[in-house]
Design a protein around this motif. Structure first.
Motif, PDB file in Angstrom:
ATOM      1  N   PRO A 127      20.500  51.021  33.662  1.00  0.00           N
ATOM      2  CA  PRO A 127      21.414  52.096  34.050  1.00  0.00           C
ATOM      3  C   PRO A 127      22.843  51.549  34.106  1.00  0.00           C
ATOM      4  N   ILE A 128      23.787  52.270  33.503  1.00  0.00           N
ATOM      5  CA  ILE A 128      25.163  51.781  33.387  1.00  0.00           C
ATOM      6  C   ILE A 128      26.128  52.819  33.956  1.00  0.00           C
ATOM      7  N   ALA A 129      27.018  52.373  34.829  1.00  0.00           N
ATOM      8  CA  ALA A 129      28.104  53.219  35.324  1.00  0.00           C
ATOM      9  C   ALA A 129      29.403  52.445  35.232  1.00  0.00           C
ATOM     10  N   GLU A 130      30.505  53.177  35.152  1.00  0.00           N
ATOM     11  CA  GLU A 130      31.813  52.529  35.083  1.00  0.00           C
ATOM     12  C   GLU A 130      32.789  53.197  36.039  1.00  0.00           C
ATOM     13  N   PHE A 131      33.781  52.425  36.475  1.00  0.00           N
ATOM     14  CA  PHE A 131      34.936  52.957  37.178  1.00  0.00           C
ATOM     15  C   PHE A 131      36.076  53.080  36.164  1.00  0.00           C
ATOM     16  N   ALA A 132      36.931  54.084  36.370  1.00  0.00           N
ATOM     17  CA  ALA A 132      38.038  54.297  35.443  1.00  0.00           C
ATOM     18  C   ALA A 132      39.062  53.171  35.519  1.00  0.00           C
ATOM     19  N   THR A 133      39.221  52.608  36.695  1.00  0.00           N
ATOM     20  CA  THR A 133      40.186  51.525  36.886  1.00  0.00           C
ATOM     21  C   THR A 133      39.635  50.557  37.926  1.00  0.00           C
ATOM     22  N   LEU A 134      40.202  49.368  37.975  1.00  0.00           N
ATOM     23  CA  LEU A 134      39.771  48.390  38.967  1.00  0.00           C
ATOM     24  C   LEU A 134      40.006  48.934  40.369  1.00  0.00           C
ATOM     25  N   ALA A 135      39.094  48.660  41.276  1.00  0.00           N
ATOM     26  CA  ALA A 135      39.197  49.181  42.639  1.00  0.00           C
ATOM     27  C   ALA A 135      40.356  48.565  43.419  1.00  0.00           C
ATOM     28  N   TYR A 136      40.968  47.500  42.905  1.00  0.00           N
ATOM     29  CA  TYR A 136      41.946  46.745  43.688  1.00  0.00           C
ATOM     30  C   TYR A 136      43.261  46.531  42.950  1.00  0.00           C
ATOM     31  N   VAL A 137      44.320  46.359  43.737  1.00  0.00           N
ATOM     32  CA  VAL A 137      45.525  45.682  43.274  1.00  0.00           C
ATOM     33  C   VAL A 137      45.486  44.335  43.982  1.00  0.00           C
ATOM     34  N   ALA A 138      45.288  43.285  43.227  1.00  0.00           N
ATOM     35  CA  ALA A 138      45.068  41.973  43.848  1.00  0.00           C
ATOM     36  C   ALA A 138      45.582  40.859  42.943  1.00  0.00           C
ATOM     37  N   ARG A 139      46.084  39.826  43.547  1.00  0.00           N
ATOM     38  CA  ARG A 139      46.562  38.648  42.830  1.00  0.00           C
ATOM     39  C   ARG A 139      46.168  37.395  43.610  1.00  0.00           C
ATOM     40  N   LYS A 140      45.912  36.313  42.895  1.00  0.00           N
ATOM     41  CA  LYS A 140      45.608  35.028  43.527  1.00  0.00           C
ATOM     42  C   LYS A 140      46.898  34.231  43.729  1.00  0.00           C
ATOM     43  N   PRO A 141      47.338  34.030  44.981  1.00  0.00           N
ATOM     44  CA  PRO A 141      48.513  33.186  45.211  1.00  0.00           C
ATOM     45  C   PRO A 141      48.171  31.701  45.169  1.00  0.00           C
ATOM     46  N   ALA A 142      46.869  31.388  45.279  1.00  0.00           N
ATOM     47  CA  ALA A 142      46.387  30.005  45.235  1.00  0.00           C
ATOM     48  C   ALA A 142      44.964  30.044  44.680  1.00  0.00           C
ATOM     49  N   PRO A 143      44.458  28.912  44.168  1.00  0.00           N
ATOM     50  CA  PRO A 143      43.129  28.918  43.554  1.00  0.00           C
ATOM     51  C   PRO A 143      42.002  29.361  44.474  1.00  0.00           C
ATOM     52  N   ASP A 144      42.171  29.197  45.798  1.00  0.00           N
ATOM     53  CA  ASP A 144      41.104  29.544  46.729  1.00  0.00           C
ATOM     54  C   ASP A 144      41.426  30.802  47.542  1.00  0.00           C
ATOM     55  N   ALA A 145      42.459  31.556  47.123  1.00  0.00           N
ATOM     56  CA  ALA A 145      42.933  32.672  47.944  1.00  0.00           C
ATOM     57  C   ALA A 145      43.173  33.916  47.103  1.00  0.00           C
ATOM     58  N   ILE A 146      43.016  35.082  47.738  1.00  0.00           N
ATOM     59  CA  ILE A 146      43.277  36.353  47.081  1.00  0.00           C
ATOM     60  C   ILE A 146      44.101  37.237  48.018  1.00  0.00           C
ATOM     61  N   ASN A 147      45.183  37.785  47.483  1.00  0.00           N
ATOM     62  CA  ASN A 147      46.027  38.719  48.220  1.00  0.00           C
ATOM     63  C   ASN A 147      45.720  40.123  47.699  1.00  0.00           C
ATOM     64  N   ILE A 148      45.054  40.922  48.519  1.00  0.00           N
ATOM     65  CA  ILE A 148      44.617  42.262  48.101  1.00  0.00           C
ATOM     66  C   ILE A 148      45.598  43.265  48.689  1.00  0.00           C
ATOM     67  N   THR A 149      46.560  43.690  47.872  1.00  0.00           N
ATOM     68  CA  THR A 149      47.617  44.577  48.367  1.00  0.00           C
ATOM     69  C   THR A 149      47.246  46.053  48.256  1.00  0.00           C
ATOM     70  N   GLY A 150      46.188  46.356  47.531  1.00  0.00           N
ATOM     71  CA  GLY A 150      45.782  47.751  47.400  1.00  0.00           C
ATOM     72  C   GLY A 150      44.290  47.884  47.149  1.00  0.00           C
ATOM     73  N   ARG A 151      43.720  48.955  47.683  1.00  0.00           N
ATOM     74  CA  ARG A 151      42.308  49.303  47.442  1.00  0.00           C
ATOM     75  C   ARG A 151      42.253  50.797  47.159  1.00  0.00           C
ATOM     76  N   ALA A 152      41.677  51.177  46.043  1.00  0.00           N
ATOM     77  CA  ALA A 152      41.646  52.585  45.649  1.00  0.00           C
ATOM     78  C   ALA A 152      41.014  53.444  46.734  1.00  0.00           C
ATOM     79  N   LYS A 153      41.695  54.540  47.064  1.00  0.00           N
ATOM     80  CA  LYS A 153      41.166  55.464  48.069  1.00  0.00           C
ATOM     81  C   LYS A 153      40.125  56.386  47.445  1.00  0.00           C
ATOM     82  N   LYS A 154      40.433  56.900  46.254  1.00  0.00           N
ATOM     83  CA  LYS A 154      39.472  57.685  45.479  1.00  0.00           C
ATOM     84  C   LYS A 154      39.390  57.043  44.108  1.00  0.00           C
ATOM     85  N   LEU A 155      38.185  56.868  43.621  1.00  0.00           N
ATOM     86  CA  LEU A 155      37.990  56.103  42.387  1.00  0.00           C
ATOM     87  C   LEU A 155      36.961  56.809  41.509  1.00  0.00           C
ATOM     88  N   ARG A 156      37.408  57.240  40.348  1.00  0.00           N
ATOM     89  CA  ARG A 156      36.502  57.925  39.418  1.00  0.00           C
ATOM     90  C   ARG A 156      35.406  56.991  38.930  1.00  0.00           C
TER      91      ARG A 156
END
Length: 358
Positions: A127-156
């Motif tokens: 069974p296969i499903a997809e999201f229209a876009t990535l659920a996050y706005v996120a960038r790695k400021p360091a190899p062991d870290a993630i800065n998640i500045t956005g999370r989709a509120k509604k996601l197709r």
């Protein structure tokens, strides 16, 4: 739920954080030892919309076979141009036809390509499903870290025929995601294929001259870029209408996702610059950036395939794709997601509806 997250980049690290915090048993798969080594050593440090802290997934590994051994569901968070190869690799690692796969995201045509590639190696299609876009706005400021500045509120989200278990898993794992009806509606609401290509093409000389030292959605969102974006969006909406979907403008879609202010005028494309998650994002640092390698070949090219099936003229889209092809000629880039890779050679509206289960 036991979840395998495939991909340890920005999206994969963000998904591992959210799913672990939600109490799921997460196995994180990365292709590169260098990428996962910091996570193995000290976990994933995170900050942003989920607060601040450090999580340790139940398993972090470069072995796909090990990562999927006990999984109930696989969440694929790799760049969209990797979906075809991941389908083959999952089959080789022992992923059968009953456990669901969620593409986060599929972008435009991702579910079609994943399904097509899996069918080339197996008759037991998961069974296969997809999201229209990535659920996050996120960038790695360091190899062991993630800065998640956005999370989709509604996601197709949407599933191909037989993908009910995947859409169910996706909407449980990622609150705010919802079944939008069919994969065409999901494909056409890939916001990246509208908001990235105009600025990428028209700002290419600035990208090459400065190494991307300007804000893509603020300084790069000039009047000329906005006019091209508006026309590109009109073509997207027209194709959607031909398939029976009354789609919002890309600004309306981004309001639902949460990446532009909730009071933004849906006809005001400059609202993109006001979104907190977007305003600080730098431009691509080269023509090898994913805004050039991904959003044309795996956004606009498959969109042109759907437009041709729908019988809708898309002159601005075609011009952007042609200019991009000339601009990056001779540079390394992934093969485009075309009609062949999506299994849509010779497709008609009727055959497409059959594949969608309509």
């Amino acid at each position: 739920m036991r979840v395998t997250v495939i991909g340890a980049g920005n999206g994969g690290a963000a998904a591992a954080v959210e799913l672990t915090l939600a109490g799921h048993d997460v196995a994180l798969h990365g292709r590169s030892e260098a990428t996962i080594e910091p996570f193995l050593r000290q976990g994933i440090r995170y900050q942003g919309v989920f607060g601040e802290g450090c999580i340790k997934p139940a398993l972090v590994t470069t072995s796909l076979k090990e990562a999927i051994e006990n999984a109930d569901v696989a969440v694929v968070t790799l760049p969209t141009f990797a979906l075809g190869s991941v389908a083959r690799e999952l089959h080789e690692a022992g992923w059968g036809g009953s456990r669901p796969v969620v593409l986060n995201p599929g972008h435009t045509g991702g579910a079609f390509e994943f399904d097509t590639e899996f069918r080339r190696v197996s008759s037991a299609i998961p069974p296969i499903a997809e999201f229209a876009t990535l659920a996050y706005v996120a960038r790695k400021p360091a190899p062991d870290a993630i800065n998640i500045t956005g999370r989709a509120k509604k996601l197709r989200a949407a599933a191909l025929k037989g993908g009910e278990a995947a859409i169910e898993a996706g909407t449980i794992l990622f609150p705010g995601s919802y079944d939008c009806g069919d994969v065409i509606a999901s494909d056409l609401c890939n916001v990246n294929m509208v908001v990235h290509p105009p600025g990428a093409i028209l700002g290419a000389s600035w990208v090459e001259a400065t190494g991307g030292d300007f804000t893509f959605y603020v300084q790069g969102l000039t009047s000329g870029v906005v006019r091209v974006m508006e026309e590109l969006d009109r073509e997207r909406i027209a194709v959607g209408k031909a398939f029976g979907h009354d789609l919002p403008t890309v600004i309306g879609e981004m309001k639902a996702i949460g990446t532009v202010p909730p009071d933004a005028d849906e006809r005001d494309y400059r609202a993109i610059a006001a979104g907190e998650a977007n305003k600080r994002i730098k431009a691509p640092d080269s023509l090898g950036h994913r805004y050039f390698t991904e959003d044309f070949s795996h956004g606009l090219v498959p969109f042109l395939v759907l437009a041709e099936i729908a019988g809708v003229q898309t002159r601005t889209t075609r011009a952007l794709v042609d200019l991009h092809g000339t601009m990056v000629a001779g540079l390394p880039r992934p093969a485009a997601r075309d009609a062949r890779s999506m299994g849509l050679v010779g497709a008609t509206m009727a055959s497409l509806r059959e594949r969608l289960g309509k």
